[in-house]
Design a protein around this motif. Structure first.
Motif, PDB file in Angstrom:
ATOM      1  N   GLU A 558       0.830  -1.204   0.000  1.00  0.00           N
ATOM      2  CA  GLU A 558       0.000   0.000   0.000  1.00  0.00           C
ATOM      3  C   GLU A 558       0.871   1.264   0.000  1.00  0.00           C
ATOM      4  O   GLU A 558       0.599   2.230  -0.734  1.00  0.00           O
ATOM      5  N   GLU A 561       2.558   2.124  -3.401  1.00  0.00           N
ATOM      6  CA  GLU A 561       1.736   2.855  -4.381  1.00  0.00           C
ATOM      7  C   GLU A 561       1.532   4.304  -3.944  1.00  0.00           C
ATOM      8  O   GLU A 561       1.595   5.224  -4.765  1.00  0.00           O
ATOM      9  N   LYS A 562       1.285   4.512  -2.669  1.00  0.00           N
ATOM     10  CA  LYS A 562       0.987   5.860  -2.184  1.00  0.00           C
ATOM     11  C   LYS A 562       2.205   6.781  -2.227  1.00  0.00           C
ATOM     12  O   LYS A 562       2.102   7.944  -2.640  1.00  0.00           O
TER      13      LYS A 562
END
Length: 588
Positions: A558, A561-562
């Protein structure tokens, strides 16, 4: 006493051989010291320094150990000359540790042996080591101290041997006034053996090559080191380069009242000046820094590390006092960097770490390929102490917890390592648990991950201790409030913390600095050291490196991607198409 400097021409081959001999002597001195020492802070952590010096105290060579120790020894020798003048004789063995006369800080004892040749003083063999206890108001370390006298016993150029005769009364007095007499005595005897070896090896060189040749080599090597540093300074455009204001947590008594660090670097031709004007005034605890013994060596070390990085140098550049000459430090008298006597100044390691990092940050814009992002620049320097039930004697353990390096151009930051002006090793857990009423239940990298950047920051450690007996704890920590600074778009790092009895009803967040804090039998102490900062835009990090970080558990899918714009499929492969779209959208 006369100190004639004799000169002669010297060929490059002989010069190189003598330089190699100097380096070997310093390393051999250090090996003797840490292999013979009793305390773990010297024996395992190698918190020591050793080398040879000319009659004026100029450093000729140094061991590969802690820069704060070896860099301070010229000041120790100046302190000895202040107290003894010309009353320095062949056969003397001198003990010194006064922080207002050259010492790094009170628990760093120095043994200095003058070297005479043909009845003239030609140099010194000297070393320092951090002893477990100096007899002050607190076992081991201390922060909240009323003045320099409360830090422990000061030995102002005390002769343990005078013209070869041992001063038995002085030995008894010294070691009967500390909490760890056996360990301290063993450490001092190891230091004497180390310095005696240095003296012997130096005289062997004099006998082999002659005094004129050796002194010519000393002079030429110091000139060469100065010339090489000046060449690098001259490459920097003239001007004043300022670091962002830094903040220390507090002084260890007035919690929450942060201390300002102002740092600028001025370049004028081949001269470099570090100006600390605007930094906090000296404080009423031991959270001050001895100017000669700590502020100066920290500055010399980081400037050399940035401008004369051995890993990127094609030639050998010896470390000696020639390195010091192009560098000047301006530290207002009465500031934390240059306190007025009798202010206490024993808890100084975190400040000099931050000083080095501030100099690094000040030069980051003008030297982007030689500097790093913000480093952890911190040492959770802790001491643990108690009373042995069977004997009634003290046990004391001093611990240096590792930090991390910031990312740099082309390289990720190093994880879990002493950095900047600290260079100690970690203590083996097995060895500690055999000797101490403590058990290490966790010792690994922090699980929050690394600060993002084109080159990520290094990761600090998490360590937990279980205590098997009531213990007095003192912590010289910092950086619980001011994170390491990211550069060129890199993320800031993470601050440190200390928690007593984490994840229980008795959980207690602790200040970074504590003096004689009582830890009870059965308590758990968790220490987290800061994570360093990132260098460069995270979206410029290659997707392959991002995937490697995920596989190494440094990063979640996560967060990838962020923060990095990298999309990872369920089979742990990179979705190049989606990654490209995210990164293009952000950059447009």
């Amino acid at each position: 006493m006369t100190n004639k400097i004799l000169t002669t021409d010297i060929d490059p081959v002989t010069l190189g051989v003598i330089a190699g001999s100097f380096s070997a002597i310093a390393k051999e001195m250090a090996l003797v010291l840490y292999r013979m020492a009793y305390s773990s802070i010297i024996r395992e952590s190698e918190d020591l320094g050793a080398g040879l010096f000319d009659p004026d105290g100029n450093e000729l060579c140094e061991s590969d150990s802690t820069p704060m120790h070896i860099g301070s020894l010229p000041g120790y020798i100046q302190g000895v000359r202040h107290f003894l003048g010309d009353n320095i004789c062949d056969g003397d063995i001198i003990l010194h540790n006064n922080p207002y006369y050259g010492a790094s800080h009170t628990p760093d004892l120095a043994i200095i042996i003058p070297i005479f040749y043909e009845e003239e003083l030609v140099g010194f063999a000297a070393n320092t080591g951090h002893v477990l206890d100096a007899g002050g108001m607190s076992p081991g370390l201390m922060v909240d101290v009323v003045d320099v006298y409360a830090e422990g016993k000061h030995y102002n150029a005390v002769k343990l041997y005078s013209k070869g005769v041992k001063n038995e009364d002085m030995w008894r007095h010294i070691f009967e006034n500390v909490r760890t007499p056996k360990e301290n005595k063993g450490d001092v005897e190891a230091m004497i053996a180390s310095a005696k070896l240095g003296k012997k090896r130096y005289i062997e060189l004099l006998n082999r090559y002659g005094r004129k040749t050796i002194q010519a080599a000393e002079k030429r090597w110091m000139e060469y080191s100065e010339e090489m540093l000046r060449k690098e300074i001259e490459k920097i455009p003239d001007g004043v380069y300022k670091a962002p204001t830094g903040w220390l947590d507090d002084d260890g008594r007035n919690y929450g009242e942060r201390l300002r660090i102002e740092t600028s670097v001025k370049i004028e031709g081949s001269d470099l000046t570090v100006d600390l004007t605007g930094s906090s005034d000296q404080v009423e605890t031991a959270y001050n820094v001895p100017f000669s013994g700590s502020t100066l060596p920290a500055t010399y070390t980081i400037v050399r590390a940035i401008l004369l990085d051995e890993a990127n140098s094609d030639v050998f550049i010896p470390q000696n006092s020639g390195i010091f000459k192009p560098i000047k430090v301006v530290a207002p008298y009465g500031s934390i960097w240059n306190p007025k006597h009798p202010a206490s100044c024993t808890a100084r390691i975190n400040q000099v770490q931050r000083l080095a990092d501030q100099i690094n940050l000040a030069l980051s814009d003008v030297l982007p390929e030689k500097t790093t992002a913000g480093n952890s620049a911190h040492v959770h320097f802790n001491s643990y102490a108690g009373i042995k039930e069977e004997s009634g004697d003290y046990w004391v353990y001093i611990e240096v917890n590792e930090g991390s390096y910031g990312g740099r151009n082309g390289k990720d930051g190093l994880d879990s390592v002493d950095n900047l002006v600290a260079n100690t090793r970690n203590n083996p857990i097995e060895e500690l648990e055999m000797r101490l009423p403590m058990r290490c239940t966790r010792y690994e990298l922090r699980d929050e991950g690394a600060a993002a950047g084109k080159w990520r920051g290094g990761i600090g450690i998490i360590r937990t201790w279980e205590f098997l007996t009531d213990t007095l704890f003192t912590g010289e920590g910092d950086r619980h409030t001011d994170p390491p600074r990211g550069v060129f778009g890199g993320q800031d790092g993470l601050t440190g913390s200390m928690i007593l009895n984490p994840d229980t009803e008795r959980e207690q967040n602790l200040h970074a600095k504590l003096t004689n804090f009582k830890i009870r039998k059965g308590d758990i102490l968790e220490i987290r050291t800061p994570c360093a900062a990132g260098y460069g835009d995270p979206f410029e990090r290659s997707s392959e490196q991002v995937l490697e970080d995920i596989l190494d558990d440094y990063l979640t899918i996560e967060k990838a991607e962020k923060v990095y714009g990298v999309v990872i499929r369920e089979d742990l492969s990179v979705d190049l198409e989606k990654t490209s779209k995210i990164r293009e959208k952000v950059s447009s």
